[in-house]
Design a protein around this motif. Structure first.
Motif, PDB file in Angstrom:
ATOM      1  N   LEU A 237       0.833  -1.202   0.000  1.00 33.97           N
ATOM      2  CA  LEU A 237       0.000   0.000   0.000  1.00 33.97           C
ATOM      3  C   LEU A 237       0.866   1.250   0.000  1.00 33.97           C
ATOM      4  N   GLU A 238       0.568   2.174  -0.919  1.00 28.66           N
ATOM      5  CA  GLU A 238       1.261   3.462  -0.975  1.00 28.66           C
ATOM      6  C   GLU A 238       0.219   4.582  -1.030  1.00 28.66           C
ATOM      7  N   ILE A 239       0.349   5.548  -0.132  1.00 25.48           N
ATOM      8  CA  ILE A 239      -0.609   6.641  -0.031  1.00 25.48           C
ATOM      9  C   ILE A 239       0.151   7.960  -0.068  1.00 25.48           C
ATOM     10  N   GLU A 240      -0.322   8.878  -0.889  1.00 20.33           N
ATOM     11  CA  GLU A 240       0.257  10.221  -0.948  1.00 20.33           C
ATOM     12  C   GLU A 240      -0.808  11.247  -0.620  1.00 20.33           C
ATOM     13  N   SER A 241      -0.425  12.262   0.124  1.00 20.87           N
ATOM     14  CA  SER A 241      -1.327  13.366   0.427  1.00 20.87           C
ATOM     15  C   SER A 241      -0.586  14.668   0.250  1.00 20.87           C
ATOM     16  N   VAL A 242      -1.296  15.672  -0.245  1.00 20.10           N
ATOM     17  CA  VAL A 242      -0.705  17.004  -0.293  1.00 20.10           C
ATOM     18  C   VAL A 242      -0.619  17.538   1.123  1.00 20.10           C
ATOM     19  N   LEU A 243       0.209  18.531   1.327  1.00 23.71           N
ATOM     20  CA  LEU A 243       0.342  19.192   2.616  1.00 23.71           C
ATOM     21  C   LEU A 243      -0.310  20.574   2.564  1.00 23.71           C
ATOM     22  N   ILE A 244      -0.809  21.025   3.693  1.00 27.23           N
ATOM     23  CA  ILE A 244      -1.378  22.363   3.798  1.00 27.23           C
ATOM     24  C   ILE A 244      -0.233  23.352   3.997  1.00 27.23           C
ATOM     25  N   GLN A 245      -0.203  24.374   3.173  1.00 24.53           N
ATOM     26  CA  GLN A 245       0.849  25.379   3.277  1.00 24.53           C
ATOM     27  C   GLN A 245       0.416  26.467   4.251  1.00 24.53           C
ATOM     28  N   GLY A 246       1.309  26.863   5.120  1.00 21.58           N
ATOM     29  CA  GLY A 246       1.006  27.892   6.104  1.00 21.58           C
ATOM     30  C   GLY A 246       1.734  27.602   7.403  1.00 21.58           C
ATOM     31  N   THR A 247       1.472  28.404   8.415  1.00 16.58           N
ATOM     32  CA  THR A 247       2.119  28.270   9.716  1.00 16.58           C
ATOM     33  C   THR A 247       1.087  27.925  10.773  1.00 16.58           C
ATOM     34  N   PHE A 248       1.287  26.812  11.431  1.00 13.96           N
ATOM     35  CA  PHE A 248       0.377  26.391  12.485  1.00 13.96           C
ATOM     36  C   PHE A 248       0.616  27.250  13.722  1.00 13.96           C
TER      37      PHE A 248
END
Length: 379
Positions: A237-248
């Motif tokens: 199984l291989e899963i890719e997700s985009v990341l949210i850009q910004g500062t937490f």
């Protein structure tokens, strides 16, 4: 393309891949699954703008036979839900005509209209040059997501709060989510520490879907974190997700070590009491009143009535306290925890209530903000 595959193997793979289907998107291929057969086996894939899932079923597996290579995109929902109803042990998938997939299982026959997979949207642009690779126990990661991700915001008014903050440094991985009223955090030990530190924000919906796909077995998975996306690899199984850009927003020092009161209490007992009084709570607000022997919970709703319950306090240090908070959010926190006993720490009316496991070796932490109300509660 012509392949024969065990129905149970195919159904389980489709169950995982379906997590990435975006039914709200108008592009037809985003509601489908790409089936590709080659000399090495069969690959199933679905993708949308935020996440892609790829499962590899190797040819040397006794459950997979590839007689002819090829690929096609078909409706994932129709394929998955129909296969679930079949009882034959194997399924034959064959492209008989261009863009037409024939499905045979025992006496069952079906044809699905397909799409050209050249239009299929997926993440196949290669690995990012600068990335950090980690190895994490998948069962612990799955448990951590269950505890943390529910605290993420659901409103897009502050996009970074709709994600789970991932912070890695010196062999420790911390997952944090917050929505402005509550916060959940857990720290994990990494099996194979990396030399570099990294910070990333993963969409909460994506990471929750990822946790559902990861097997509950105790195994090690690989995680690769880049600037714009994160990849999880566990077996086939291989899963890719985009990341949210910004500062937490900074959450450091929110869990102060100075408290006016700390009490130890049974988690299940508190959960049941909270669920009961929250039903009667107007605007979901309940009152907690703690003393040396008990934690008293109460709520009221105009023209309906009021409710109260008590939970024994196992131990307490400091003075008692009285505060009001959102009972629904407290219930969700208690449900996501998996320990037998909790420590509740009160640092004053202006500070959030801190909830953590009684076991000091457990790194899970929850914060929930108290609510100021003008209406008095009857004890």
């Amino acid at each position: 393309m012509r392949i024969e595959i065990a129905r149970d193997s195919l159904t389980q793979a489709l169950h995982d891949v379906i997590q990435a289907v975006a039914v709200a998107y108008t592009q037809p291929t985003l509601q489908g699954i790409r089936i590709r057969a080659d000399l090495d086996g069969v690959t199933l894939m679905s993708a949308h703008a935020h996440m892609s899932v790829r499962i590899r079923l190797p040819r040397n597996d006794a459950s997979v036979t590839v007689e002819k290579v090829g690929s096609i995109v078909v409706s994932l929902h129709y394929l998955y839900h129909i296969l679930r109803k079949l009882d034959h042990k194997s399924v034959i998938l064959e492209i008989k005509q261009p863009l037409l997939l024939a499905i045979v299982s025992g006496s069952f026959r079906m044809r699905l209209c397909g799409m050209d997979d050249s239009e299929f949207s997926c993440f196949e642009s290669g690995k990012e040059a600068s990335s950090v690779r980690l190895r994490i126990n998948s069962a612990i990661f799955r448990s951590s997501i269950k505890q943390v991700a529910g605290a993420a915001a659901t409103s897009d008014s502050r996009p970074v709060l709709t994600g789970v903050l991932l912070e890695y440094d010196q062999g420790r991985l911390r997952l944090t989510a917050a929505d402005g009223i509550r916060l959940a955090s857990r720290t994990l030990e990494v099996d194979d520490p990396a030399d570099h530190s990294v910070t990333a924000i993963i969409p909460a919906k994506s990471v929750q879907a990822i946790s559902k796909m990861l097997e509950q077995a105790d195994e090690t998975m690989e995680v690769e974190i880049g600037r714009s996306r994160i990849t999880f690899v566990a077996g086939c199984l291989e899963i890719e997700s985009v990341l949210i850009q910004g500062t937490f927003p900074s959450v450091k020092n929110m869990d102060s070590e100075v408290f006016l009161c700390e009490c130890r209490i049974d988690r299940v007992g508190l959960l049941h009491a909270t669920e009961g009084v929250t039903i009667m709570a107007g605007e979901k607000i309940i009152r907690l009143a703690a003393n040396q022997n008990r934690l008293h919970l109460s709520s009221k709703k105009a023209e309906i009535g009021e409710a109260e319950n008590e939970v024994p306090v196992h131990a307490m240090t400091g003075e008692g306290f009285v505060l009001s908070l959102n009972g629904k959010l407290l219930t969700e926190i208690l449900r996501s925890s998996d320990c037998a006993e909790l420590r509740i720490r009160y640092a004053g009316s202006m500070a959030p209530l801190v909830i953590c496991p009684e076991d000091s070796s457990e790194s899970t932490l929850f914060l929930i903000t108290s609510v100021r109300i003008s209406e008095s509660f009857s004890a």
